[in-house]
Write a protein that holds these residues in place. Structure first.
Motif, PDB file in Angstrom:
ATOM      1  N   ALA A 120       0.663  -1.379  -0.097  1.00 32.65           N
ATOM      2  CA  ALA A 120      -0.024   0.024  -0.011  1.00 32.65           C
ATOM      3  C   ALA A 120       0.754   1.280  -0.174  1.00 32.65           C
ATOM      4  CB  ALA A 120      -1.000  -0.021   1.061  1.00 32.65           C
ATOM      5  N   ILE A 121       1.966   1.112   1.002  1.00 35.15           N
ATOM      6  CA  ILE A 121       2.850   2.396   0.740  1.00 35.15           C
ATOM      7  C   ILE A 121       3.458   2.763  -0.468  1.00 35.15           C
ATOM      8  CG2 ILE A 121       4.959   3.126   1.885  1.00 35.15           C
ATOM      9  CD1 ILE A 121       4.068   1.884   4.643  1.00 35.15           C
ATOM     10  N   VAL A 122       3.943   1.610  -1.322  1.00 37.14           N
ATOM     11  CA  VAL A 122       4.474   1.723  -2.619  1.00 37.14           C
ATOM     12  C   VAL A 122       3.549   2.323  -3.571  1.00 37.14           C
ATOM     13  CG1 VAL A 122       5.681   0.259  -4.280  1.00 37.14           C
ATOM     14  CG2 VAL A 122       6.423  -0.013  -2.051  1.00 37.14           C
ATOM     15  N   LEU A 123       2.516   1.500  -3.367  1.00 40.36           N
ATOM     16  CA  LEU A 123       1.475   2.383  -4.538  1.00 40.36           C
ATOM     17  C   LEU A 123       1.171   3.751  -4.376  1.00 40.36           C
ATOM     18  CD1 LEU A 123      -0.815  -0.695  -4.905  1.00 40.36           C
ATOM     19  CD2 LEU A 123       0.977  -0.078  -6.343  1.00 40.36           C
ATOM     20  N   GLY A 124       0.876   4.059  -2.800  1.00 41.47           N
ATOM     21  CA  GLY A 124       0.866   5.490  -2.555  1.00 41.47           C
ATOM     22  C   GLY A 124       1.809   6.658  -2.925  1.00 41.47           C
ATOM     23  N   ALA A 125       2.857   5.893  -2.514  1.00 37.53           N
ATOM     24  CA  ALA A 125       3.970   6.902  -2.747  1.00 37.53           C
ATOM     25  C   ALA A 125       4.207   6.941  -4.507  1.00 37.53           C
ATOM     26  CB  ALA A 125       5.220   6.403  -2.129  1.00 37.53           C
ATOM     27  N   SER A 126       4.048   5.986  -5.250  1.00 35.80           N
ATOM     28  CA  SER A 126       4.157   5.889  -6.592  1.00 35.80           C
ATOM     29  C   SER A 126       3.111   6.786  -7.220  1.00 35.80           C
ATOM     30  CB  SER A 126       4.020   4.498  -7.237  1.00 35.80           C
ATOM     31  OG  SER A 126       5.069   3.604  -6.472  1.00 35.80           O
ATOM     32  N   PHE A 181      -3.412  10.622  -1.835  1.00 37.02           N
ATOM     33  CA  PHE A 181      -2.690   9.758  -1.729  1.00 37.02           C
ATOM     34  C   PHE A 181      -2.562   9.091  -0.445  1.00 37.02           C
ATOM     35  CE2 PHE A 181      -1.771  11.975  -5.638  1.00 37.02           C
ATOM     36  CZ  PHE A 181      -1.788  11.071  -6.526  1.00 37.02           C
ATOM     37  N   PHE A 182      -2.580   9.801   0.728  1.00 34.92           N
ATOM     38  CA  PHE A 182      -2.517   9.228   2.012  1.00 34.92           C
ATOM     39  C   PHE A 182      -3.890   8.406   2.277  1.00 34.92           C
ATOM     40  CE2 PHE A 182      -3.546   9.748   6.496  1.00 34.92           C
ATOM     41  CZ  PHE A 182      -2.659   9.222   6.943  1.00 34.92           C
ATOM     42  N   VAL A 183      -4.902   8.798   1.832  1.00 40.38           N
ATOM     43  CA  VAL A 183      -6.170   8.135   2.111  1.00 40.38           C
ATOM     44  C   VAL A 183      -6.022   7.015   1.198  1.00 40.38           C
ATOM     45  CG1 VAL A 183      -8.781   8.196   1.868  1.00 40.38           C
ATOM     46  CG2 VAL A 183      -7.437  10.169   2.725  1.00 40.38           C
ATOM     47  N   PHE A 184      -5.532   7.092  -0.003  1.00 40.23           N
ATOM     48  CA  PHE A 184      -5.382   5.913  -0.837  1.00 40.23           C
ATOM     49  C   PHE A 184      -4.633   4.864  -0.252  1.00 40.23           C
ATOM     50  CE2 PHE A 184      -2.973   4.049  -4.207  1.00 40.23           C
ATOM     51  CZ  PHE A 184      -3.903   3.364  -4.934  1.00 40.23           C
ATOM     52  N   THR A 185      -3.512   5.231   0.376  1.00 40.12           N
ATOM     53  CA  THR A 185      -2.795   4.126   1.014  1.00 40.12           C
ATOM     54  C   THR A 185      -3.430   3.431   1.955  1.00 40.12           C
ATOM     55  OG1 THR A 185      -0.654   5.487   0.472  1.00 40.12           O
ATOM     56  CG2 THR A 185      -0.353   3.908   2.194  1.00 40.12           C
ATOM     57  N   LEU A 186      -4.235   4.261   2.909  1.00 42.78           N
ATOM     58  CA  LEU A 186      -4.769   3.399   4.089  1.00 42.78           C
ATOM     59  C   LEU A 186      -5.942   2.849   3.438  1.00 42.78           C
ATOM     60  CD1 LEU A 186      -5.337   6.562   6.298  1.00 42.78           C
ATOM     61  CD2 LEU A 186      -3.722   4.786   6.537  1.00 42.78           C
ATOM     62  N   MET A 187      -6.665   3.230   2.483  1.00 48.15           N
ATOM     63  CA  MET A 187      -7.805   2.435   1.940  1.00 48.15           C
ATOM     64  C   MET A 187      -7.295   0.906   1.227  1.00 48.15           C
ATOM     65  SD  MET A 187     -10.653   5.109   0.331  1.00 48.15           S
ATOM     66  CE  MET A 187     -11.823   3.648   0.208  1.00 48.15           C
ATOM     67  N   VAL A 188      -6.125   1.014   0.424  1.00 50.99           N
ATOM     68  CA  VAL A 188      -5.278  -0.387   0.100  1.00 50.99           C
ATOM     69  C   VAL A 188      -5.185  -1.189   0.868  1.00 50.99           C
ATOM     70  CG1 VAL A 188      -3.329  -1.115  -1.318  1.00 50.99           C
ATOM     71  CG2 VAL A 188      -4.656   0.885  -2.130  1.00 50.99           C
ATOM     72  N   ALA A 189      -4.285  -0.502   2.019  1.00 51.55           N
ATOM     73  CA  ALA A 189      -3.980  -1.468   3.125  1.00 51.55           C
ATOM     74  C   ALA A 189      -5.249  -2.149   3.786  1.00 51.55           C
ATOM     75  CB  ALA A 189      -3.205  -0.552   3.949  1.00 51.55           C
ATOM     76  N   PHE A 190      -6.316  -1.188   4.272  1.00 48.83           N
ATOM     77  CA  PHE A 190      -7.139  -1.835   4.804  1.00 48.83           C
ATOM     78  C   PHE A 190      -8.148  -2.773   4.138  1.00 48.83           C
ATOM     79  CE2 PHE A 190     -11.995  -1.421   5.431  1.00 48.83           C
ATOM     80  CZ  PHE A 190     -11.940  -1.973   6.729  1.00 48.83           C
TER      81      PHE A 190
END
Length: 593
Positions: free
Chosen positions: A60-66, A83-92
């Motif tokens: 999730a972090i790699v995708l959000g940062a990319s 992208f912060f919210v995106f990272t959290l949602m991918v992880a969740f």
């Protein structure tokens, strides 16, 4: 991409989707590459716990940062907070979807009634590591912990409830426990063995687990015991190397061994192989014992004729047929009931096998023209105080009587003490008691016994045949008798434990005095008469002992047969007390081993 509309409500749908398509395509492709790189597609659902969570967060972090980098490069002007919210949602979503699938999978497996239900004794580090490992197994389900520590009872460890040992019986019944695993490697082996013994008495199947650190080599996987020195067990130096060879006496001979599957009989068979006999006939009434020694001998040698005969020495027709059919030259008679308490409570069976069986075997050997007949006897035949010893003395008298009337067959017997490692002997009994944590049972603190190795015993029997002149009783110079209490202490300490007594109340294993069994002596003897003659070997002596006349022997056997046929224990005991120099009880007590 729901988060876009949460953070950017003013964007028109078509324009936003159009602007984000390159980014979404890139992130989708990247997610596949990252997932493969982190082995997420290959991680089994039932193994998805801390390692799977960590890798999903990484992805999730790699995708959000990319996504944030692409946003800057393509100038899509999406706010960075998105992208912060995106990272959290991918992880969740990644974590919850896999955990949900995992729970569904486990529920499906839990419907399988064949899964083994396990109770873990010990809620410490090893126990919790075991639970984590068992949860990855489709066929095992850990149910609960048992622990002696009252401070953690009623709590939860590794997701399982912790109960007190007093709850085991109820848990086994209600939770349908199949197996209990001891996960307390820090406890001493005797303490673990006592716990396991108590659990087995409740009907549980019990297994012990070493610590995981021990399994990978940072500790001792098991307690390495130091064997007791053989000279200490024997009370003298070993004689195996001093006893001469006997090949010449048995080479190219047809040999019958009775009781071939027993401790002495099987060792006789092994040593006879080196003598290169023409044929070896194995007679035993135990199918398993006969199968085992027959298979072993066939694996050890080729070209030797081996004939297994399943039957009893009391079967007169079988004995005669075997001797004649195979033209036997030498009979080594080792078939006997030898366990003192068992014979003491089964008088008729013991006397029938040990005395009448010997008579049948000896008579048939004489009639068949056998060259040599050697009886394996016991030191318990000397002034016996029990039925087993009396039966062996009567067997000796049978052989001595025939020796006076035989022109062709050379009859002799060999007498020795306890054989180390034989079935029912004290050494394997002590080993078994030590392995389960004790106590080691001793009938009396002052008991002594003579000991010899199985190899020495077998060699002595073979030598007796080569030295025999007729009616001989051969005895091995066995040194000083060994105190059994000292032997028990040596074996406990050699296993790496300490003796628990009043001087050392914190020791590992107790030596418990149970009292002499009916018919048991404090000290055994090897000779009835002090008169001794030499033989070609200085460690083997020939005893001169009196025996019954032909008429006396015939009377004794007639009365004994009548008692056996009528199952008359009192009559059989009367025969013993009349004809055997002994102090056997008039009527045997009922004892348990």
């Amino acid at each position: 991409m729901t988060s876009v509309y949460l953070m950017m409500p003013s964007y028109r749908f078509s324009a936003t989707l159009y602007d984000l398509l390159p980014m979404l395509a890139f992130l989708a492709a990247l997610s596949v590459l990252v997932a493969v790189r982190l082995d997420l597609p290959y991680l089994r659902l039932n193994a998805y716990e801390s390692r799977g969570l960590h890798r999903t967060v990484q992805m999730a972090i790699v995708l959000g940062a990319s996504g944030a980098l692409i946003n800057q490069f393509l100038q899509v002007n999406v706010p960075l907070s998105l992208f912060f919210v995106f990272t959290l949602m991918v992880a969740f979503l990644g974590i919850t979807s896999r955990l949900a699938l995992r729970q569904i999978t486990l529920w499906i497996y839990s419907q399988n009634n064949d899964r083994m239900r396990v109770l873990i004794y010990g809620a410490g580090q090893t126990g919790q590591q075991l639970v984590a490992a068992l949860r990855t197994d489709d066929k095992v389900v850990p149910v609960a912990f048992i622990d002696d520590n009252p401070t953690i009872q009623s709590l939860t460890a590794a997701g399982l409830p912790v109960f007190a040992p007093s709850s085991i019986t109820e848990l086994v019944r209600e939770k349908k426990i199949d197996r209990v695993v001891l996960a307390m490697p820090s406890l001493s082996q005797p303490r673990q063995a006592r716990i396991a013994h108590g659990l087995r008495e409740m009907g549980c199947e019990v297994h012990a687990l070493p610590s995981f650190a021990e399994l990978v080599g940072s500790g001792d996987l098991d307690k390495r015991s130091t064997p007791v020195a053989m000279d200490d067990l024997l009370g003298r130096t070993g004689l195996a190397s001093e006893l001469p060879g006997v090949s010449h006496a048995y080479s190219n001979r047809r040999i019958l061994i009775t009781g071939a599957g027993g401790s002495i009989g099987s060792e006789l068979c092994r040593q006879l192989i080196a003598c290169k006999p023409e044929r070896v006939v194995l007679l035993d009434h135990s199918e398993l014992a006969l199968y085992s020694i027959d298979k072993e001998l066939r694996d050890l040698t080729t070209g030797l004729k081996i004939v297994p005969v399943l039957g009893s020495v009391c079967d007169e027709d079988l004995v005669r047929q075997t001797l004649v059919e195979h033209e036997i030259d030498v009979v080594l008679h080792a078939a006997a009931y030898k366990h003192l308490p068992m014979v003491q409570t089964n008088v008729i069976s013991g006397l029938n096998n040990n005395v009448i069986g010997t008579k049948i075997m000896a008579d048939a050997s004489r009639e068949a023209g056998v060259e040599r007949f050697i009886l394996v006897s016991s030191d318990k035949a000397v002034r016996p105080t029990n039925v087993m010893g009396a039966s062996k003395r009567l067997a000796e008298l049978v052989v001595q009587d025939l020796a006076t009337r035989s022109d062709n067959t050379m009859f002799s017997m060999v007498r020795f003490g306890n054989v180390l490692g034989s079935s029912g002997s004290v050494v394997p009994l002590f080993e078994e008691q030590i392995s389960r944590g004790g106590p080691v049972t001793l009938t009396h603190g002052a008991v002594t016994r003579y000991f010899m190795t199985i190899s020495e015993a077998a060699r002595l029997v073979l030598l007796a045949g080569s030295f025999a002149r007729g009616g001989d009783v051969f005895v091995l110079d066995m040194g000083d008798p060994v105190p059994i209490k000292r032997l028990a202490q040596q074996m406990i300490e050699a296993a790496g434990y300490t003796v628990r007594d009043r001087h050392n109340p914190n020791g590992d294993i107790e030596i418990k005095i149970t009292g002499l069994r009916p018919g048991e002596k404090l000290h055994e003897e090897l000779l009835i008469s002090p008169d001794m003659l030499t033989t070609p070997h200085n460690k083997i002596l020939r005893a001169q002992e009196s025996y019954l006349s032909e008429i006396e022997m015939a009377t004794a056997l007639k009365d004994l047969r009548r008692s056996i046929e009528g199952r008359d224990v009192d009559g059989a005991m009367a025969v013993i007390n009349r004809w055997v120099e002994s102090s056997v009880e008039k009527k045997p007590s009922r004892v348990t081993s």
